[in-house]
Write a protein that holds these residues in place. Structure first.
Motif, PDB file in Angstrom:
ATOM      1  N   CYS A   1      50.811   9.692   9.439  1.00 40.15           N
ATOM      2  CA  CYS A   1      52.199   9.448   9.039  1.00 40.15           C
ATOM      3  C   CYS A   1      52.330   8.974   7.600  1.00 40.15           C
ATOM      4  N   ARG A   2      51.217   8.823   6.901  1.00 40.22           N
ATOM      5  CA  ARG A   2      51.272   8.546   5.470  1.00 40.22           C
ATOM      6  C   ARG A   2      51.391   9.849   4.683  1.00 40.22           C
ATOM      7  N   GLU A   3      51.077  10.965   5.349  1.00 41.53           N
ATOM      8  CA  GLU A   3      51.153  12.270   4.694  1.00 41.53           C
ATOM      9  C   GLU A   3      52.240  13.151   5.307  1.00 41.53           C
ATOM     10  N   THR A   4      52.586  12.883   6.562  1.00 44.20           N
ATOM     11  CA  THR A   4      53.598  13.660   7.275  1.00 44.20           C
ATOM     12  C   THR A   4      54.802  12.771   7.558  1.00 44.20           C
ATOM     13  N   ARG A   5      55.996  13.322   7.412  1.00 44.96           N
ATOM     14  CA  ARG A   5      57.204  12.533   7.684  1.00 44.96           C
ATOM     15  C   ARG A   5      57.309  12.254   9.183  1.00 44.96           C
ATOM     16  N   CYS A   6      57.410  10.973   9.519  1.00 47.56           N
ATOM     17  CA  CYS A   6      57.428  10.557  10.918  1.00 47.56           C
ATOM     18  C   CYS A   6      58.686   9.758  11.240  1.00 47.56           C
ATOM     19  N   ALA A   7      58.888   9.518  12.516  1.00 47.64           N
ATOM     20  CA  ALA A   7      60.061   8.771  12.965  1.00 47.64           C
ATOM     21  C   ALA A   7      59.763   8.081  14.281  1.00 47.64           C
ATOM     22  N   ILE A   8      60.489   7.013  14.527  1.00 49.04           N
ATOM     23  CA  ILE A   8      60.523   6.463  15.887  1.00 49.04           C
ATOM     24  C   ILE A   8      61.406   7.411  16.669  1.00 49.04           C
ATOM     25  N   ALA A   9      60.851   8.016  17.699  1.00 48.18           N
ATOM     26  CA  ALA A   9      61.523   9.131  18.354  1.00 48.18           C
ATOM     27  C   ALA A   9      61.642   8.942  19.857  1.00 48.18           C
ATOM     28  N   THR A  10      62.676   9.547  20.401  1.00 45.12           N
ATOM     29  CA  THR A  10      62.786   9.707  21.850  1.00 45.12           C
ATOM     30  C   THR A  10      62.744  11.202  22.138  1.00 45.12           C
ATOM     31  N   ARG A  11      62.124  11.569  23.235  1.00 47.54           N
ATOM     32  CA  ARG A  11      62.112  12.960  23.659  1.00 47.54           C
ATOM     33  C   ARG A  11      61.953  12.990  25.166  1.00 47.54           C
ATOM     34  N   ALA A  12      62.408  14.061  25.794  1.00 47.04           N
ATOM     35  CA  ALA A  12      62.317  14.191  27.245  1.00 47.04           C
ATOM     36  C   ALA A  12      60.863  14.115  27.696  1.00 47.04           C
ATOM     37  N   ASP A  13      60.632  13.480  28.830  1.00 46.41           N
ATOM     38  CA  ASP A  13      59.263  13.365  29.339  1.00 46.41           C
ATOM     39  C   ASP A  13      58.799  14.684  29.942  1.00 46.41           C
ATOM     40  N   HIS A  14      57.639  14.671  30.601  1.00 50.60           N
ATOM     41  CA  HIS A  14      57.020  15.905  31.088  1.00 50.60           C
ATOM     42  C   HIS A  14      57.839  16.617  32.160  1.00 50.60           C
ATOM     43  N   THR A  15      58.800  15.921  32.766  1.00 51.83           N
ATOM     44  CA  THR A  15      59.621  16.564  33.808  1.00 51.83           C
ATOM     45  C   THR A  15      60.679  17.482  33.207  1.00 51.83           C
ATOM     46  N   ALA A  16      60.911  17.367  31.901  1.00 57.17           N
ATOM     47  CA  ALA A  16      61.895  18.220  31.222  1.00 57.17           C
ATOM     48  C   ALA A  16      61.425  18.479  29.792  1.00 57.17           C
ATOM     49  N   GLY A  17      60.150  18.823  29.669  1.00 58.16           N
ATOM     50  CA  GLY A  17      59.516  18.910  28.364  1.00 58.16           C
ATOM     51  C   GLY A  17      60.151  19.877  27.391  1.00 58.16           C
ATOM     52  N   SER A  18      60.851  20.898  27.872  1.00 62.82           N
ATOM     53  CA  SER A  18      61.452  21.884  26.972  1.00 62.82           C
ATOM     54  C   SER A  18      62.902  21.553  26.632  1.00 62.82           C
ATOM     55  N   ASP A  19      63.401  20.429  27.126  1.00 60.37           N
ATOM     56  CA  ASP A  19      64.792  20.037  26.908  1.00 60.37           C
ATOM     57  C   ASP A  19      64.877  19.167  25.659  1.00 60.37           C
ATOM     58  N   ARG A  20      65.700  19.554  24.705  1.00 58.34           N
ATOM     59  CA  ARG A  20      65.797  18.839  23.433  1.00 58.34           C
ATOM     60  C   ARG A  20      67.013  17.906  23.365  1.00 58.34           C
ATOM     61  N   VAL A  21      67.760  17.789  24.449  1.00 55.50           N
ATOM     62  CA  VAL A  21      69.002  17.012  24.411  1.00 55.50           C
ATOM     63  C   VAL A  21      68.770  15.515  24.236  1.00 55.50           C
ATOM     64  N   GLN A  22      67.586  15.016  24.595  1.00 51.85           N
ATOM     65  CA  GLN A  22      67.293  13.587  24.468  1.00 51.85           C
ATOM     66  C   GLN A  22      66.553  13.246  23.171  1.00 51.85           C
ATOM     67  N   ASP A  23      66.354  14.246  22.289  1.00 49.86           N
ATOM     68  CA  ASP A  23      65.624  14.008  21.042  1.00 49.86           C
ATOM     69  C   ASP A  23      66.491  13.240  20.042  1.00 49.86           C
ATOM     70  N   MET A  24      66.082  12.028  19.714  1.00 46.73           N
ATOM     71  CA  MET A  24      66.726  11.223  18.682  1.00 46.73           C
ATOM     72  C   MET A  24      65.627  10.641  17.802  1.00 46.73           C
ATOM     73  N   LEU A  25      65.865  10.631  16.480  1.00 43.35           N
ATOM     74  CA  LEU A  25      64.821  10.191  15.565  1.00 43.35           C
ATOM     75  C   LEU A  25      65.350   9.211  14.515  1.00 43.35           C
ATOM     76  N   LEU A  26      64.565   8.161  14.305  1.00 44.29           N
ATOM     77  CA  LEU A  26      64.801   7.199  13.239  1.00 44.29           C
ATOM     78  C   LEU A  26      63.625   7.303  12.264  1.00 44.29           C
ATOM     79  N   PRO A  27      63.799   7.973  11.125  1.00 41.36           N
ATOM     80  CA  PRO A  27      62.692   8.115  10.186  1.00 41.36           C
ATOM     81  C   PRO A  27      62.071   6.763   9.831  1.00 41.36           C
ATOM     82  N   ALA A  28      60.746   6.730   9.795  1.00 45.05           N
ATOM     83  CA  ALA A  28      60.014   5.496   9.505  1.00 45.05           C
ATOM     84  C   ALA A  28      58.915   5.803   8.499  1.00 45.05           C
ATOM     85  N   VAL A  29      58.755   4.911   7.528  1.00 44.57           N
ATOM     86  CA  VAL A  29      57.760   5.085   6.480  1.00 44.57           C
ATOM     87  C   VAL A  29      56.768   3.913   6.536  1.00 44.57           C
TER      88      VAL A  29
END
Length: 209
Positions: A179-207
């Protein structure tokens, strides 16, 4: 007339069939939601260009999701994150019917891709339901009856889709991600029961500092 010897055998056979049926029902109950889940669409978030302590978005499902980060003094400064730092991550408006992972992840190139790879990995003890919540580098939030005993948290209010987890920021690099070379974020994403669902994806960029 059946002999006395055949009765125990029949009883054992019936017992085995009952056990097999119960196992099959359990397997179907656990796997069916995963196999039958349909994506609700995207979260609608425009990822902030800079590090901010809070973000809000209206998803394709009509829910307004908010994700925020706090330290002991108030809103967190995500422009200078340090390994070992403790942050409280709060969310509201999420769909409590879909479990989420909360972690530091690479920001994807497209909103159609899930955040990742992520730092922290699966919380130690998640497989046995004995997670130490005092020092988590990632969290798993779900109210699903089949999985909640293995998760680190449940939604605090299912009707409001709210949750609160405390994360210890992991080291900035692990296998496949720095994450010092790639832009990262504190993120939420659907767990393995809905892995292809992007509706819960929220990101707070963090450096990282």
């Amino acid at each position: 007339m059946p002999s006395m010897r055949t009765r125990p055998s029949r009883i054992v056979l019936i017992a085995l069939l009952v056990v097999a049926a119960l196992v099959l029902v359990a397997v179907v109950a656990v796997s069916a939601p995963i196999l039958l889940h349909r994506s609700a669409g995207g979260s609608g978030q425009e990822i902030p260009a800079s590090a901010v302590p809070e973000t809000t978005a209206r998803g394709a499902d009509g829910r307004v999701r908010t994700l925020s980060a706090h330290d002991g003094d108030g809103p967190a400064d995500l422009g200078a994150v340090a390994p070992g730092e403790t942050l409280r991550i709060d969310g509201s408006g999420f769909d409590a019917g879909i479990g989420i992972y909360v972690a530091v992840c690479a920001i994807p190139a497209s909103s159609e891709e899930k955040p990742g790879p992520c730092l922290g990995g699966i919380p130690e003890g998640a497989e046995s339901g004995t997670v130490d919540e005092s020092r988590l580098t990632s969290a798993w939030v779900t109210n699903d009856w089949a999985w909640r005993s293995f998760a680190t948290h449940q939604y605090s209010d299912a009707s409001e889709g709210s949750f609160s987890v405390t994360l210890t920021m992991p080291e900035p690099a692990s296998t496949g991600l720095d994450c010092r070379e790639t832009r990262c974020a504190i993120a939420t994403r659907a767990d393995h029961t809905a892995g292809s669902d992007r509706v819960q994806d929220m990101l707070l960029p963090a450096v990282y500092e």
